[in-house]
Scaffold this motif. Sequence first.
Motif, PDB file in Angstrom:
ATOM      1  N   ARG A   1      -0.950  -0.703  -4.376  1.00 58.64           N
ATOM      2  CA  ARG A   1      -2.180   0.081  -4.327  1.00 58.64           C
ATOM      3  C   ARG A   1      -1.767   1.520  -4.076  1.00 58.64           C
ATOM      4  O   ARG A   1      -1.091   1.826  -3.100  1.00 58.64           O
ATOM      5  N   ALA A   2      -2.110   2.397  -5.008  1.00 59.33           N
ATOM      6  CA  ALA A   2      -1.805   3.816  -4.891  1.00 59.33           C
ATOM      7  C   ALA A   2      -3.082   4.581  -5.173  1.00 59.33           C
ATOM      8  O   ALA A   2      -3.494   4.705  -6.321  1.00 59.33           O
ATOM      9  N   ALA A   3      -3.717   5.044  -4.115  1.00 62.40           N
ATOM     10  CA  ALA A   3      -5.026   5.728  -4.219  1.00 62.40           C
ATOM     11  C   ALA A   3      -5.991   4.803  -4.966  1.00 62.40           C
ATOM     12  O   ALA A   3      -6.223   3.683  -4.527  1.00 62.40           O
ATOM     13  N   ASN A   4      -6.529   5.271  -6.095  1.00 58.90           N
ATOM     14  CA  ASN A   4      -7.496   4.460  -6.831  1.00 58.90           C
ATOM     15  C   ASN A   4      -6.831   3.645  -7.957  1.00 58.90           C
ATOM     16  O   ASN A   4      -7.504   3.233  -8.889  1.00 58.90           O
ATOM     17  N   ASN A   5      -5.525   3.442  -7.866  1.00 61.33           N
ATOM     18  CA  ASN A   5      -4.785   2.664  -8.864  1.00 61.33           C
ATOM     19  C   ASN A   5      -4.282   1.381  -8.246  1.00 61.33           C
ATOM     20  O   ASN A   5      -3.862   1.356  -7.079  1.00 61.33           O
ATOM     21  N   PHE A   6      -4.294   0.339  -9.048  1.00 58.48           N
ATOM     22  CA  PHE A   6      -3.779  -0.962  -8.611  1.00 58.48           C
ATOM     23  C   PHE A   6      -2.813  -1.444  -9.683  1.00 58.48           C
ATOM     24  O   PHE A   6      -3.206  -1.644 -10.830  1.00 58.48           O
ATOM     25  N   ILE A   7      -1.546  -1.579  -9.324  1.00 57.21           N
ATOM     26  CA  ILE A   7      -0.508  -1.951 -10.272  1.00 57.21           C
ATOM     27  C   ILE A   7       0.021  -3.324  -9.893  1.00 57.21           C
ATOM     28  O   ILE A   7       0.359  -3.572  -8.731  1.00 57.21           O
TER      29      ILE A   7
ATOM     30  N   ASP B   1       0.875  -1.168   0.000  1.00 52.81           N
ATOM     31  CA  ASP B   1       0.000   0.000   0.000  1.00 52.81           C
ATOM     32  C   ASP B   1       0.915   1.221   0.000  1.00 52.81           C
ATOM     33  O   ASP B   1       1.639   1.454   0.973  1.00 52.81           O
ATOM     34  N   ALA B   2       0.910   1.965  -1.073  1.00 53.05           N
ATOM     35  CA  ALA B   2       1.788   3.130  -1.205  1.00 53.05           C
ATOM     36  C   ALA B   2       1.371   4.275  -0.290  1.00 53.05           C
ATOM     37  O   ALA B   2       2.109   5.245  -0.132  1.00 53.05           O
ATOM     38  N   GLY B   3       0.185   4.162   0.304  1.00 53.31           N
ATOM     39  CA  GLY B   3      -0.274   5.200   1.223  1.00 53.31           C
ATOM     40  C   GLY B   3      -0.522   6.543   0.557  1.00 53.31           C
ATOM     41  O   GLY B   3      -0.287   7.587   1.151  1.00 53.31           O
ATOM     42  N   LEU B   4      -0.996   6.505  -0.674  1.00 44.56           N
ATOM     43  CA  LEU B   4      -1.230   7.741  -1.425  1.00 44.56           C
ATOM     44  C   LEU B   4      -2.714   8.032  -1.564  1.00 44.56           C
ATOM     45  O   LEU B   4      -3.540   7.126  -1.514  1.00 44.56           O
ATOM     46  N   HIS B   5      -3.002   9.280  -1.749  1.00 46.90           N
ATOM     47  CA  HIS B   5      -4.363   9.730  -2.032  1.00 46.90           C
ATOM     48  C   HIS B   5      -4.326  10.511  -3.342  1.00 46.90           C
ATOM     49  O   HIS B   5      -3.348  11.178  -3.653  1.00 46.90           O
ATOM     50  N   ALA B   6      -5.386  10.426  -4.103  1.00 46.70           N
ATOM     51  CA  ALA B   6      -5.474  11.148  -5.376  1.00 46.70           C
ATOM     52  C   ALA B   6      -5.588  12.638  -5.088  1.00 46.70           C
ATOM     53  O   ALA B   6      -6.168  13.029  -4.081  1.00 46.70           O
ATOM     54  N   PRO B   7      -5.058  13.456  -5.913  1.00 47.99           N
ATOM     55  CA  PRO B   7      -4.264  13.151  -7.107  1.00 47.99           C
ATOM     56  C   PRO B   7      -2.795  12.950  -6.751  1.00 47.99           C
ATOM     57  O   PRO B   7      -2.306  13.460  -5.745  1.00 47.99           O
ATOM     58  N   PHE B   8      -2.086  12.223  -7.586  1.00 47.55           N
ATOM     59  CA  PHE B   8      -0.655  12.043  -7.449  1.00 47.55           C
ATOM     60  C   PHE B   8      -0.080  11.781  -8.835  1.00 47.55           C
ATOM     61  O   PHE B   8      -0.805  11.463  -9.767  1.00 47.55           O
TER      62      PHE B   8
END
Length: 161
Positions: A150-156, A35-42
């Motif tokens: 997992r970075a905000a609403n992205n899953f890589i 979990d990258a611990g990010l929130h949009a936008p980034f």
Amino acid sequence: MRNRLLHLPLFILTAFFVTIAAVAQSRPVQPVKIDAGLHAPFRFVAYGDTRFTDPANTKDANPEVRLQLVRAIADARPAFISFGGDIPLTGESRDDWKVYDQETAIWRERKITVYPAIGNHELKGDANIALENYFARFPYLKQNRFYSVRAANNFIVLSGQ
């Protein structure tokens, strides 16, 4: 013929139990979930095929352009870098990885995380040494070639060879 048919069930049963024993002995690898611990936008950078190596080697890589790109990425201050593989020219070469360490020190200074995938160059040479070099730089992968971020609403999903 009848004798051979009688041995077939025994053969199948033996093969089944040998297969089950082999599977039980090999531990399945569970992909790491980060979990990258990010929130949009980034912002993030997708990058790859740099082949870090001796800067005097202009046949297999372009060190001048590589340095410019490393600096431009650092100046952009992305949340992270998704590296598509081929970080070093030769994965088993400690010298190639040292070049990577030196040239990308600015990323670590600015706390820009790298999420790499394993390409063919990461495994070039002795694969055990190559993977040792790779995982030494990315301990958060926990010796795992397959993982997700997992970075905000992205899953890589990143994987390797």
